[in-house]
Design an enzyme around this catalytic site. Structure first.
Site, short mmCIF file in Angstrom:
data_model
loop_
_atom_site.label_atom_id
_atom_site.label_comp_id
_atom_site.label_asym_id
_atom_site.label_seq_id
_atom_site.Cartn_x
_atom_site.Cartn_y
_atom_site.Cartn_z
N ARG A 121 44.07 39.54 50.21
CA ARG A 121 44.20 38.37 49.27
C ARG A 121 44.12 36.81 50.04
O ARG A 121 45.13 36.36 50.11
CB ARG A 121 45.67 38.70 48.52
N GLN A 126 38.69 35.90 46.92
CA GLN A 126 38.99 36.14 45.71
C GLN A 126 37.72 36.74 44.76
O GLN A 126 38.09 37.52 43.75
CB GLN A 126 39.46 34.66 44.89
#
Length: 377
Positions: A121, A126
């Site tokens: 993450r 993303q």
């Protein structure tokens, strides 16, 4: 370089790992793309659309996989599928590595297995994050499932015969799926309350028009929760007790409950006890989005709708994104493309994994037949 796209074989899996949109871009990179006949039909991607994008259509999985240097899938290959894959090929999929029983088969074939759900993450990852993209569509669909099961209405309505009160909705777990569930329920007109271990989630909930189910905490606990972002925070027994009381009260009065809390590699936490379900009004609906990993709700059953003695319906669908396959596949396919495109060599028309890349390294659960992944205890 040849890329193979097979039809998914897992029961109920309607998604596909590449769409005509992404196939066209792979072809523009100089890749040959072979799609198994019918692979995208359930996702509204027909064979002629793939052909128009530049792909070849293969009659069988063996034809799609046998000469593919790279295989793109939604679900990790089974042992039978692995037998069809070319020796030394690279396979990208959601491998569920903590419960995957096929590592020996992958190693024997010398495969390089990229577990897309292990992409870290970080900001630049993303656009490749399959967990977020699929959670988004799942959170939306979960509310529609609840609305379909619910014999009442979501919005407030004022009629000549009287006023219909809005449905009271509680969302437990405010990650990507939870936030989308809040937004969708609000758009349908429900009154929404939400809870999460992360204090920072309060602002997100309130920005969507939801009410935060506040659990008082000491200054020491608040500082600890904020410093870890909530994910690694170990709450005290007192906080757990107080949160359970707040959740019990909110859920008991709710018409709709959506639970979303999951922990990678572990059983989902129990958020709603059977005694709380027993206090709910007849006709209330619970959608347990964590049912495939053990469930957040006592009494939920995988791929079943359970009706309790007091008339509460607990919906437990394990693969919600597959119910909205067209958009779920489009997002998943773009995630795959976004992951691979930066590693495309324009001179050779090859896609070569950068094994030292911070975004790639954590995903390599098997590398050229060597198993890297260590299952958590």
């Amino acid at each position: 370089m040849q890329i193979g796209i097979p039809t998914e074989t897992q029961a109920g899996e309607t998604r596909v790992a590449a769409t005509p949109e992404t196939v066209k871009k792979f072809v523009a990179m100089g890749c040959k793309v072979v799609v198994q006949a019918g692979a995208g039909v359930a996702s509204s991607c027909i064979d002629s659309a793939y052909e128009a994008a530049g792909a070849s259509i293969a009659a069988t999985a063996a034809d799609a996989l046998g000469n593919a240097d790279m295989v793109l899938k939604v679900v990790a290959p089974t042992a039978d599928e692995t037998a069809l894959i070319k020796q030394g090929a690279t396979v990208l999929a959601a491998f569920a590595p903590h419960q995957n029983p096929h590592f020996d088969a992958y190693a024997a074939k010398g495969l390089t297995c990229v577990a897309m759900e292990l992409i870290p993450r970080i900001t630049r990852a993303q656009s490749s994050d399959i967990l977020s993209s699929q959670a988004n569509v799942a959170g939306y669909k979960a509310v529609l499932m609840a609305a379909n099961e619910y014999a009442g209405l979501f919005p407030m309505m004022m009629t000549a015969a009287g006023t219909i009160k809005p449905a009271r909705t509680v969302v437990l777990g405010v990650g990507v799926a939870g936030l989308q569930a809040i937004a969708t329920a609000k758009r349908l007109g429900a009154v929404v309350e939400a809870s999460d271990l992360r204090p920072a989630a309060r602002e997100q909930v309130e920005s969507l028009g939801g009410r935060w189910l506040d659990v008082p905490m000491s200054e020491e606990e608040a500082a600890k929760a904020l410093s870890t972002g909530g994910y690694a925070w170990q709450p005290s027994p007192e906080y757990i007790r107080d949160q359970a009381a707040v959740v019990d009260k909110a859920v008991s009065n709710a018409n709709i409950v959506i639970t979303t809390a999951q922990i990678p590699g572990r059983k989902a936490p129990t958020l709603v006890k059977a005694e709380t379900v027993a206090k709910m009004k007849p006709g209330s609906i619970i959608v347990d989005m964590a049912v495939s990993t053990g469930g957040n709700v006592e009494g939920s059953q995988l791929d079943q709708t359970v009706v309790t003695d007091n008339g509460v319906r607990i919906v437990g669908i394990g693969n919600i994104p597959a119910l909205v396959a067209t958009e779920a596949s489009a997002l998943y396919a773009r995630n795959m493309l976004n992951f691979l495109a930066p590693m495309h060599n324009k001179d050779t028309s090859e896609i070569v994994l950068n094994r030292e890349d911070d975004m790639v390294k954590p995903t390599l659960i098997v590398d050229a037949g060597t198993v890297n992944y260590q299952k958590p205890n």
